[in-house]
Design an enzyme around this catalytic site. Structure first.
Site, PDB file in Angstrom:
ATOM      1  N   ASP A 264     -56.346 -22.888   2.831  1.00 53.09           N
ATOM      2  CA  ASP A 264     -56.171 -21.487   3.207  1.00 53.09           C
ATOM      3  C   ASP A 264     -54.955 -21.402   4.115  1.00 53.09           C
ATOM      4  OD1 ASP A 264     -58.353 -20.764   1.776  1.00 53.09           O
ATOM      5  OD2 ASP A 264     -59.686 -20.497   3.486  1.00 53.09           O
TER       6      ASP A 264
ATOM      7  N   ASP B 259     -64.976 -13.894  -7.416  1.00 53.39           N
ATOM      8  CA  ASP B 259     -65.917 -14.089  -6.318  1.00 53.39           C
ATOM      9  C   ASP B 259     -67.209 -13.389  -6.699  1.00 53.39           C
ATOM     10  OD1 ASP B 259     -63.885 -15.351  -5.019  1.00 53.39           O
ATOM     11  OD2 ASP B 259     -63.591 -13.825  -3.468  1.00 53.39           O
TER      12      ASP B 259
END
Lengths: 218, 254
Positions: B12, B131
């Site tokens: 990330d 997601d």
């Protein structure tokens, strides 16, 4: 003597990392080489070695190559005529075929006669694109494969493609990979070679193959 | 079949820095994504994934520089996602050196974007990130914005749809499992992997090396993605590969 390598830029993606891979391979193998990413046919004409990359669809790549005025003519002259060492990568290799059958029928350069068609694995559960690391199965000895361990226990190459070139002449196939049946991984004929996989993304195998290309005297 | 299962560490990245840092090797700068990428390259990762979580669109220029420097140093495939909204965003990332670009919210908001992207750049470089959260027995729905926004879309139907539009790969994250270390949502993963013709990357929940094996064997994933277990040094990439190989999965060990 410093040799010059031209990586042809015809709007098909990022070639900076490919150039870096060639620079790294040259440095690691002690070869003095100037790597140039170019869309200038004059630079390609003057180069000692020529690389044709390519990502995306066959027809788009052919169209992009044709859009660079004079490039195909120069390639015909120096690769086919003057027999300079040539490496096509991914769609750059597929363009060597007679025809591409992706979306529409598109003429290739016709240097390695055969069609580029959708991969149809015998095992229907196999995913398309053929994406990831796979082994090479050499069909012959070749300077480009020198020092590269092939076969099931050998090194791996990174593939990402849904279409593959099947040459008409079996002797043009230098290496196969296995994906629900044999799939052409490398072609070679005289001074012309191509890889379906991406040597610039294939870590150890890729750098070795690029080094071999830089030292190749067909 | 000699195509290998891929292990993909994911970083990330926020404002050009790795969020939380990477603790698994003696990095000069644990917060530099390029340093972390080099270390994963040397460790034998099969691909690398950057997810950009930079809040402001104006600050995203830093990401292109990170991608460029990574592509110059690592000769392995790189997927970049996060905040990709336009064809121009994709073009910039590919030109910076990304091999694949992951589309998330923009695909949910406008499905035609997937088709436009695939037609422009080829299916092989368009990854759609999904997601999903379980909302009822046997039903998973798509969520956006880190799991905060419900869309009401059925995850399996959505997966089929984006593949029909040209997605070349799916990055499937279980929002229920993400960050828990409890393992992938295997029901969700196998449902989607079995429903589509393209490779599925399983993500969200890896806590042990057995979880990686389960993702492939029971989840039918083609690749497994993990962040924490690698970043925090719980396991190394070679340990993960050795474990999966010992379990009988085809792995690349060179």
């Amino acid at each position: 003597m410093t040799q010059s390598v031209a990586i042809i830029d015809y709007g098909s993606g990022n070639l900076h990392s490919a150039a870096k891979a060639f620079e790294r391979a040259a440095a690691e193998s002690g070869v003095a080489a100037t790597i140039r990413v170019t869309s200038d046919p004059a630079v390609v004409r003057a180069a000692d070695r020529i690389v044709l990359p390519g990502v995306g669809a066959f027809a788009d790549c052919r169209c992009g190559l044709d859009a660079v005025s004079g490039m195909v003519e120069v390639l015909e002259d120096v690769v086919r005529g003057k027999q300079r060492p040539f490496l096509g990568i991914c769609v750059g290799m597929q363009l060597l075929a007679s025809r591409g059958l992706e979306y529409t029928v598109t003429d290739g350069l016709g240097w390695i006669p055969g069609d580029v068609a959708l991969i149809r694995p015998t095992d229907e559960s196999l995913k398309i694109p053929h994406m990831g690391w796979n082994n090479l199965h050499a069909q012959d000895e070749h300077p480009l494969l020198a020092g590269i361990e092939t076969g099931p226990g050998g090194l791996h190459a990174y593939f990402v493609h849904s279409y593959a070139l099947t040459p008409e002449r079996a002797e043009d196939v230098l290496a196969l990979t296995e994906y629900g049946g044999p799939v052409t991984a490398m072609v070679a004929r005289g001074n012309i070679a191509g890889t379906q996989f991406h040597p610039e993304k294939s870590q150890k195998l890729g750098l070795k193959l690029i080094s071999n290309f830089l030292g190749w005297t067909p | 079949m000699s195509l290998k299962t891929r292990i993909i560490p994911c970083l990330d990245v926020k404002d050009g820095r790795v969020v939380k840092g990477v603790k698994f090797v003696d990095l000069v700068d644990a917060g530099d994504p390029v340093e972390a990428a080099k270390a994963y390259d040397a460790a034998g990762a099969d691909e690398l994934c950057f997810l950009d979580i930079t809040a402001s669109h104006e600050d995203r220029g830093i990401l292109f520089d990170v991608v460029t420097r990574t592509a110059e140093a690592c000769f392995m495939p790189l997927t970049v996602g996060g905040g990709v909204r336009t064809v121009d965003d994709i073009r910039k990332l590919l030109l910076a050196g990304a091999d694949k670009v992951a589309i998330m919210t923009a695909a949910v908001q406008r499905r035609a974007f997937v088709k436009e992207a695939a037609e422009k750049f080829g299916d092989q470089c368009i990854v759609v990130a999904i997601d999903a959260k379980k909302v009822a027995p046997e039903r998973w729905e798509i969520f956006t914005h880190g799991g905060r926004n419900a869309t009401g879309l059925d995850a399996v139907a959505y997966a089929r749809e984006v593949v029909s539009l040209g997605a070349g790969e799916l990055l499937l994250t279980s929002m229920d499992r993400d960050g828990t270390g409890a393992g992938f949502d295997l029901d969700l993963t196998s449902r989607i992997a079995d429903a589509v013709s393209v490779p599925v990357i399983a993500s969200g929940g890896v806590g042990t090396l057995d979880h990686l094996v389960d993702g492939v064997r029971e989840g039918h994933a083609s690749a497994v993605l993990a962040a924490s277990i690698f970043h925090f040094g719980t396991f190394t990439i070679p340990q993960a590969k050795a474990h999966m190989a010992a379990a009988g999965l085809a792995m690349r060990l060179d």
